[in-house]
Every structure is written in structure tokens, then in C-alpha cells.
Design a protein around this motif. Structure first.
Motif, PDB file in Angstrom:
ATOM      1  N   GLU A  60      -8.400   0.957  -9.764  1.00  0.00           N
ATOM      2  CA  GLU A  60      -9.598   0.305 -10.293  1.00  0.00           C
ATOM      3  C   GLU A  60      -9.539   0.133 -11.809  1.00  0.00           C
ATOM      4  O   GLU A  60     -10.223  -0.736 -12.354  1.00  0.00           O
ATOM      5  CB  GLU A  60     -10.856   1.108  -9.911  1.00  0.00           C
ATOM      6  CG  GLU A  60     -11.213   0.989  -8.451  1.00  0.00           C
ATOM      7  CD  GLU A  60     -12.389   1.875  -8.057  1.00  0.00           C
ATOM      8  OE1 GLU A  60     -13.078   1.504  -7.091  1.00  0.00           O
ATOM      9  OE2 GLU A  60     -12.619   2.926  -8.689  1.00  0.00           O
ATOM     10  N   THR A  61      -8.710   0.938 -12.476  1.00  0.00           N
ATOM     11  CA  THR A  61      -8.628   0.855 -13.941  1.00  0.00           C
ATOM     12  C   THR A  61      -7.555  -0.112 -14.421  1.00  0.00           C
ATOM     13  O   THR A  61      -7.489  -0.406 -15.614  1.00  0.00           O
ATOM     14  CB  THR A  61      -8.342   2.255 -14.538  1.00  0.00           C
ATOM     15  OG1 THR A  61      -7.053   2.693 -14.107  1.00  0.00           O
ATOM     16  CG2 THR A  61      -9.408   3.249 -14.126  1.00  0.00           C
ATOM     17  N   GLU A  62      -6.691  -0.557 -13.524  1.00  0.00           N
ATOM     18  CA  GLU A  62      -5.587  -1.446 -13.921  1.00  0.00           C
ATOM     19  C   GLU A  62      -6.067  -2.872 -14.114  1.00  0.00           C
ATOM     20  O   GLU A  62      -7.019  -3.323 -13.482  1.00  0.00           O
ATOM     21  CB  GLU A  62      -4.475  -1.391 -12.875  1.00  0.00           C
ATOM     22  CG  GLU A  62      -3.799  -0.035 -12.792  1.00  0.00           C
ATOM     23  CD  GLU A  62      -2.718   0.027 -11.730  1.00  0.00           C
ATOM     24  OE1 GLU A  62      -2.530  -0.946 -10.972  1.00  0.00           O
ATOM     25  OE2 GLU A  62      -2.055   1.080 -11.664  1.00  0.00           O
ATOM     26  N   THR A  63      -5.371  -3.577 -15.004  1.00  0.00           N
ATOM     27  CA  THR A  63      -5.665  -4.991 -15.226  1.00  0.00           C
ATOM     28  C   THR A  63      -4.384  -5.764 -14.975  1.00  0.00           C
ATOM     29  O   THR A  63      -3.364  -5.447 -15.592  1.00  0.00           O
ATOM     30  CB  THR A  63      -6.152  -5.225 -16.670  1.00  0.00           C
ATOM     31  OG1 THR A  63      -7.275  -4.377 -16.912  1.00  0.00           O
ATOM     32  CG2 THR A  63      -6.541  -6.670 -16.891  1.00  0.00           C
ATOM     33  N   PRO A  64      -4.374  -6.739 -14.111  1.00  0.00           N
ATOM     34  CA  PRO A  64      -5.483  -7.127 -13.235  1.00  0.00           C
ATOM     35  C   PRO A  64      -5.661  -6.119 -12.095  1.00  0.00           C
ATOM     36  O   PRO A  64      -4.727  -5.432 -11.710  1.00  0.00           O
ATOM     37  CB  PRO A  64      -5.051  -8.495 -12.694  1.00  0.00           C
ATOM     38  CG  PRO A  64      -3.561  -8.435 -12.682  1.00  0.00           C
ATOM     39  CD  PRO A  64      -3.183  -7.573 -13.872  1.00  0.00           C
ATOM     40  N   VAL A  65      -6.866  -6.068 -11.581  1.00  0.00           N
ATOM     41  CA  VAL A  65      -7.174  -5.167 -10.471  1.00  0.00           C
ATOM     42  C   VAL A  65      -6.479  -5.690  -9.214  1.00  0.00           C
ATOM     43  O   VAL A  65      -6.573  -6.873  -8.891  1.00  0.00           O
ATOM     44  CB  VAL A  65      -8.700  -5.066 -10.243  1.00  0.00           C
ATOM     45  CG1 VAL A  65      -9.011  -4.252  -9.000  1.00  0.00           C
ATOM     46  CG2 VAL A  65      -9.383  -4.475 -11.456  1.00  0.00           C
ATOM     47  N   ASN A  66      -5.764  -4.803  -8.547  1.00  0.00           N
ATOM     48  CA  ASN A  66      -5.074  -5.177  -7.316  1.00  0.00           C
ATOM     49  C   ASN A  66      -5.986  -4.841  -6.136  1.00  0.00           C
ATOM     50  O   ASN A  66      -5.901  -3.759  -5.537  1.00  0.00           O
ATOM     51  CB  ASN A  66      -3.742  -4.426  -7.208  1.00  0.00           C
ATOM     52  CG  ASN A  66      -2.914  -4.902  -6.038  1.00  0.00           C
ATOM     53  OD1 ASN A  66      -3.434  -5.479  -5.091  1.00  0.00           O
ATOM     54  ND2 ASN A  66      -1.616  -4.637  -6.096  1.00  0.00           N
ATOM     55  N   ASN A  67      -6.861  -5.772  -5.811  1.00  0.00           N
ATOM     56  CA  ASN A  67      -7.857  -5.545  -4.761  1.00  0.00           C
ATOM     57  C   ASN A  67      -7.224  -5.288  -3.398  1.00  0.00           C
ATOM     58  O   ASN A  67      -7.762  -4.510  -2.605  1.00  0.00           O
ATOM     59  CB  ASN A  67      -8.825  -6.727  -4.679  1.00  0.00           C
ATOM     60  CG  ASN A  67      -9.744  -6.770  -5.874  1.00  0.00           C
ATOM     61  OD1 ASN A  67     -10.247  -5.742  -6.311  1.00  0.00           O
ATOM     62  ND2 ASN A  67      -9.941  -7.953  -6.423  1.00  0.00           N
ATOM     63  N   ASN A  68      -6.093  -5.911  -3.117  1.00  0.00           N
ATOM     64  CA  ASN A  68      -5.446  -5.697  -1.818  1.00  0.00           C
ATOM     65  C   ASN A  68      -5.036  -4.239  -1.641  1.00  0.00           C
ATOM     66  O   ASN A  68      -5.244  -3.648  -0.580  1.00  0.00           O
ATOM     67  CB  ASN A  68      -4.230  -6.609  -1.657  1.00  0.00           C
ATOM     68  CG  ASN A  68      -4.620  -8.050  -1.483  1.00  0.00           C
ATOM     69  OD1 ASN A  68      -5.726  -8.355  -1.064  1.00  0.00           O
ATOM     70  ND2 ASN A  68      -3.725  -8.950  -1.823  1.00  0.00           N
ATOM     71  N   GLN A  69      -4.430  -3.660  -2.679  1.00  0.00           N
ATOM     72  CA  GLN A  69      -4.018  -2.257  -2.587  1.00  0.00           C
ATOM     73  C   GLN A  69      -5.231  -1.334  -2.510  1.00  0.00           C
ATOM     74  O   GLN A  69      -5.219  -0.344  -1.794  1.00  0.00           O
ATOM     75  CB  GLN A  69      -3.133  -1.869  -3.769  1.00  0.00           C
ATOM     76  CG  GLN A  69      -1.692  -2.261  -3.598  1.00  0.00           C
ATOM     77  CD  GLN A  69      -1.067  -1.662  -2.333  1.00  0.00           C
ATOM     78  OE1 GLN A  69      -0.923  -2.336  -1.329  1.00  0.00           O
ATOM     79  NE2 GLN A  69      -0.719  -0.400  -2.394  1.00  0.00           N
TER      80      GLN A  69
END
Length: 153
Positions: A60-69
Motif C-alpha cells: 500500500e505504501t509503494e508507488t505505483p500501488v500494485n492493486n493486483n498483488q
């Protein structure tokens, strides 16, 4: 073809195409139980939930957010919480905790709380819920097994 043969054919095809996984020991009174294995499996599920929560929080803190993972980890977390609930209700509460067992109320209370905290683990990523679930499993383990050899009452 008779109606009965047709029904059996449909059921056979359905069973082959949509196999059902059986997670708990059967309810037939065979006398073969793996109590220690069920408790160890629940501990593994708790550990998996804990890892899933950590991964969700990190992703959730990463950019871009990897919604699939994130979705995959949420599904994993929920599946393992449901497995805990299944073992508690289907194995221990249905088959192993008898009404006349010593400490019945305390065992039942610990199992109920495990169900509640498994539910809370599904709903959140709060590590306090994992810690509570783990602590309750340890409490139940001590109540359920008489001594360190894990001999059942």
C-alpha cells in the motif's frame, strides 16, 4: 436410460469437473484424530495471515500501488482465516470437545474467541488481531492437552 442412471451420470460428471476439497477429518467415529496436527495447522494459518498483512501494508505504501498483488494477499489472508474457522468449528467444536469434558466452558470460550479473531483478521490488517489469535491458540492448546507430550484428556 433410466432417471436413476441419468442422475448418477450427472453427479459423476459434476464430481469430476468440480472436485471438492475436504479439509477436516470425517465425522465418522473412527477414533483416528490428529489433534496436534490441527493445532499446528492453525498456527501455520496464523503465520500466513501475519505475512499477508505485512505484505498488504508494504504494498500500500509503494508507488505505483500494485492493486493486483494487494488483492491476491487479501484473498490469501481471508482464505487462511476461513481455514482456521473451519478447523475450530468443524473439527474441534463438532467432534472433539464433549459436553462432559473437564474445562468445557474454558475450551469453548477459547475456541469462540479464536473464531472472532479469525474474523477480525479477515476484516483488517491490524497485527494485534493476529497476536490475539495466536495467544488464544496457545491458551486453547494448554487447556486441551494435559501435558507437554500433548496427551488428550
Amino acid at each position: 436410460m433410466t432417471h436413476t442412471k441419468f442422475l448418477w451420470m450427472v453427479l459423476t460428471v459434476a464430481a469430476v469437473m468440480f472436485p471438492v476439497a475436504l479439509y477436516a477429518h470425517c465425522e465418522v467415529p473412527c477414533g483416528i484424530y490428529g489433534d496436534e496436527a490441527r493445532v499446528a495447522t492453525m498456527a501455520e494459518h496464523i503465520q500466513t495471515i501475519e505475512k499477508a498483512m505485512a505484505q498488504i501494508s508494504k504494498l500500500e505504501t509503494e508507488t505505483p500501488v500494485n492493486n493486483n498483488q494487494i488483492v491476491r494477499w487479501v484473498m490469501t489472508k481471508e482464505a487462511h482465516a476461513e481455514k482456521i474457522q473451519h478447523i475450530v468449528s468443524q473439527y474441534f467444536m463438532t467432534q472433539r470437545i464433549s459436553l462432559d469434558a473437564k474445562g468445557y466452558g474454558k475450551k469453548l470460550g477459547a475456541l469462540h474467541q479464536i473464531l472472532v479473531y479469525a474474523m477480525k483478521c479477515k476484516q483488517t490488517t491490524d497485527p494485534a488481531n493476529v497476536a490475539a489469535c495466536r495467544g488464544l491458540l496457545d491458551e486453547f492448546r494448554k487447556l486441551y492437552f494435559k501435558d507437554k507430550e500433548h496427551t488428550h484428556e
